[in-house]
Design an enzyme around this catalytic site. Structure first.
Site, mmCIF file in Angstrom:
data_model
loop_
_atom_site.group_PDB
_atom_site.id
_atom_site.type_symbol
_atom_site.label_atom_id
_atom_site.label_comp_id
_atom_site.label_asym_id
_atom_site.label_seq_id
_atom_site.Cartn_x
_atom_site.Cartn_y
_atom_site.Cartn_z
ATOM 1 C CE1 TYR A 113 -31.348 -4.111 -28.799
ATOM 2 C CE2 TYR A 113 -32.494 -5.678 -27.383
ATOM 3 C CZ TYR A 113 -31.406 -5.346 -28.195
ATOM 4 O OH TYR A 113 -30.396 -6.257 -28.389
ATOM 5 C CG PHE A 169 -28.517 -21.240 -52.779
ATOM 6 C CD1 PHE A 169 -28.623 -20.823 -54.087
ATOM 7 C CD2 PHE A 169 -28.271 -20.288 -51.798
ATOM 8 C CE1 PHE A 169 -28.494 -19.479 -54.428
ATOM 9 C CE2 PHE A 169 -28.146 -18.947 -52.126
ATOM 10 C CZ PHE A 169 -28.262 -18.534 -53.447
ATOM 11 C CB THR A 170 -23.827 -19.958 -53.006
ATOM 12 O OG1 THR A 170 -24.950 -19.079 -52.899
ATOM 13 C CG2 THR A 170 -23.551 -20.237 -54.478
ATOM 14 C CG ASP A 204 -34.042 -21.831 -49.522
ATOM 15 O OD1 ASP A 204 -34.869 -20.897 -49.517
ATOM 16 O OD2 ASP A 204 -32.839 -21.665 -49.750
ATOM 17 C CE LYS A 241 -32.938 -14.177 -52.697
ATOM 18 N NZ LYS A 241 -32.027 -13.994 -51.568
ATOM 19 N NE ARG A 288 -25.301 -18.065 -58.911
ATOM 20 C CZ ARG A 288 -25.339 -17.681 -57.626
ATOM 21 N NH1 ARG A 288 -26.497 -17.557 -56.993
ATOM 22 N NH2 ARG A 288 -24.248 -17.432 -56.959
ATOM 23 C CG PHE A 330 -20.599 -16.297 -56.184
ATOM 24 C CD1 PHE A 330 -20.554 -17.350 -55.291
ATOM 25 C CD2 PHE A 330 -21.610 -15.359 -56.051
ATOM 26 C CE1 PHE A 330 -21.486 -17.455 -54.271
ATOM 27 C CE2 PHE A 330 -22.549 -15.455 -55.045
ATOM 28 C CZ PHE A 330 -22.472 -16.511 -54.143
#
Ligand code: PM9
Length: 464
Positions: free
Chosen positions: A79, A131-132, A222, A265, A389, A456
């Protein structure tokens, strides 16, 4: 054929070979039409078994290497204090250069923590295009996002090497207008997803950092696709052609105070993320919040094995031959479509090809959702799944409730890393061309269900 008739350039191939395969199959045209209708013409609502080539996203869809899978067997599922966390922390410090790491279940977990810790109601957060998930967390914390990307980024046709750059004049104008004390930080996305995967130059991030510093404003990257950004710097920016992607990444991050990261990513894993900061106070506050929203500060919602896979994925992601092949595959698809006269965002970006739906369907108004429609048509044609997009992703203005009408109305063909072959790219290109041939018949959609946030993902449509 003698040597003079062969192309002067030598081909490259991916720096890996396939060890395990996952079967895929194409449904019939009738089955695909039924599937997309049942999914409310939203490709997010298709079942993955209904998809032939899945270009919905490059997020969490990479193929891991044997070394990463071996690392999964070394998961320390304690943990607290898992050794995999310390391996991950070491990999991030080495390759991104930040002082403190807060693990999160994925990128939006990091955005949530950063927004909660740094934004006060009434603040403004500039960034190089929205960005969303980033914007929704900034808004939920009481902030207002302000777009300070260069104008050219909103034009699909203008070719610039660094079309993701921050416009310093816009940033400075915002500081003058609202005052630096109302701007906790600026977000620099590298690369810029919503602009077509366009990169930011080293000179630009340094200039942003210099300007921000003089006003006491922090710079947060980001860093979700910062390795891909580093590759573009190596290829396009004077002075960087002999530097490795790893060296460039480290220098790029040195112009920021921290970053949010979706490990799904660049970092070649199926799940995971982190917030990195140099500031001790922000770290302390984020460490305090992570235990409420994500998990203990040494796992943040990830299993030990997932942290190990990400630590190893980071090491693999900065290898020059990996990133060259990754972006090379995107370029291969893009160049084919350009050759065939298909309208796409230029230049070709890092992780995806973006079809210009306004050019594809000039007969459709934006509120007939041309990109959403085109993504559904592409699926019906060949089982290729892409993502809208455009106006659907852009959502509504939080104050007026009106749709945002973004200049870019795009369909994203997103290429997962190390998953598909050149033959898959050929099938995709041919399907896009077939839909292009029939584009005059496309009628558009109307939205029949609209969720409040990030619509979306779950919105449903019916044909006009
Ligand atoms: N990007 C993408 O498909 C995942 C689904 S769409 C929200 O492009 C950036 C630049 C991203 C991103 C996710 C996130 C959020 C932050 N920044 O999905 O929460 O492209 O790990 O990351 C998606 P998570």
């Amino acid at each position: 054929m003698d040597a003079s008739q062969r192309p002067a350039r030598r081909s490259w191939a991916e720096p890996w070979k396939v060890k395990m395969v996952e079967p895929i199959a194409m449904l019939t045209r009738d089955q695909r039409e039924r599937a997309i209708r049942t999914a409310g013409y939203n490709t997010f609502l298709l079942k993955s078994e209904e998809v032939y080539i899945d270009l919905l996203t490059d997020s969490g869809t990479s193929a891991m290497s044997d070394w990463q899978w071996a690392g999964m067997m070394l998961g320390d599922e304690a943990y607290a204090g898992s050794k995999n966390f310390y391996n991950l922390e070491a990999a991030i410090r080495k390759h991104y250069g930040y002082k403190h790491i807060v693990p999160t279940h994925q990128g939006r977990g990091a955005e949530h923590l950063l927004s909660k810790v740094t934004i006060k109601p009434g603040d403004f957060i500039p960034g190089n295009m929205y960005f969303t998930t980033t914007r929704v967390h900034q808004e939920l914390a009481g902030g207002t996002f302000v777009d300070v990307i260069i104008d050219e980024a909103h034009d699909p046709e203008i070719e610039l090497p660094f079309k993701g750059n921050v416009d310093l004049d816009k940033f400075e104008a915002l500081i003058r207008k609202v005052g630096a004390e109302k701007i906790p930080y600026i977000t620099v996305h590298a690369t810029v997803n919503m602009a077509g995967g366009q990169p930011v130059s080293m000179a630009n991030v340094k200039a942003v950092s210099d300007l921000a510093k003089t006003h006491g404003i922090k710079v947060f990257l980001d860093a979700t696709r910062a390795v891909e950004n580093a590759y573009f710097i190596q290829q396009r920016e004077v002075g960087y052609s002999t530097k490795s992607v790893a060296e460039i990444l480290l220098e790029f991050c040195s112009h920021s105070d921290g970053c949010t990261m979706s490990g799904k990513k660049d970092a070649l894993v199926n799940i995971g993320g982190w917030l990195a900061v140099n500031d001790d106070r922000i770290f302390e506050d984020a460490t305090n919040l992570v235990v409420i929203y994500e998990g203990l500060q040494t796992y943040g919602g990830m299993a030990g094995r997932d942290m190990e896979a990400m630590a190893r994925g980071i090491v693999e992601s900065v290898q020059d031959d990996h990133i060259r092949a990754r972006i090379g595959q995107v370029e291969y698809l893009g160049n084919k479509l350009i050759e065939w006269g298909i309208p796409i965002v230029r230049p070709v970006g890092g992780h995806a090809i973006y079809l210009d739906a306004k050019k594809f369907c000039p007969h459709l108004p934006q509120d007939a959702f041309p990109a959403q429609t085109l993504a559904a048509e592409l699926y019906a044609d060949s089982g290729v799944r892409a993502m809208e997009r455009g106006i659907v992703s852009a959502g509504r203005n939080k104050d007026t409730g009106d749709h945002y009408y973004p200049k870019l109305e795009l369909v994203r063909l997103t290429i997962p890393r190390r998953v598909y072959t050149q033959a898959h790219m050929d099938v995709v290109a041919e399907s896009v061309a077939a839909v292009n041939d029939e584009r005059a018949k496309i009628r558009g959609l109307r939205m029949v269900y609209e969720p409040k946030y990030l619509r979306f993902f779950q919105a449903r449509f019916e044909p006009n």
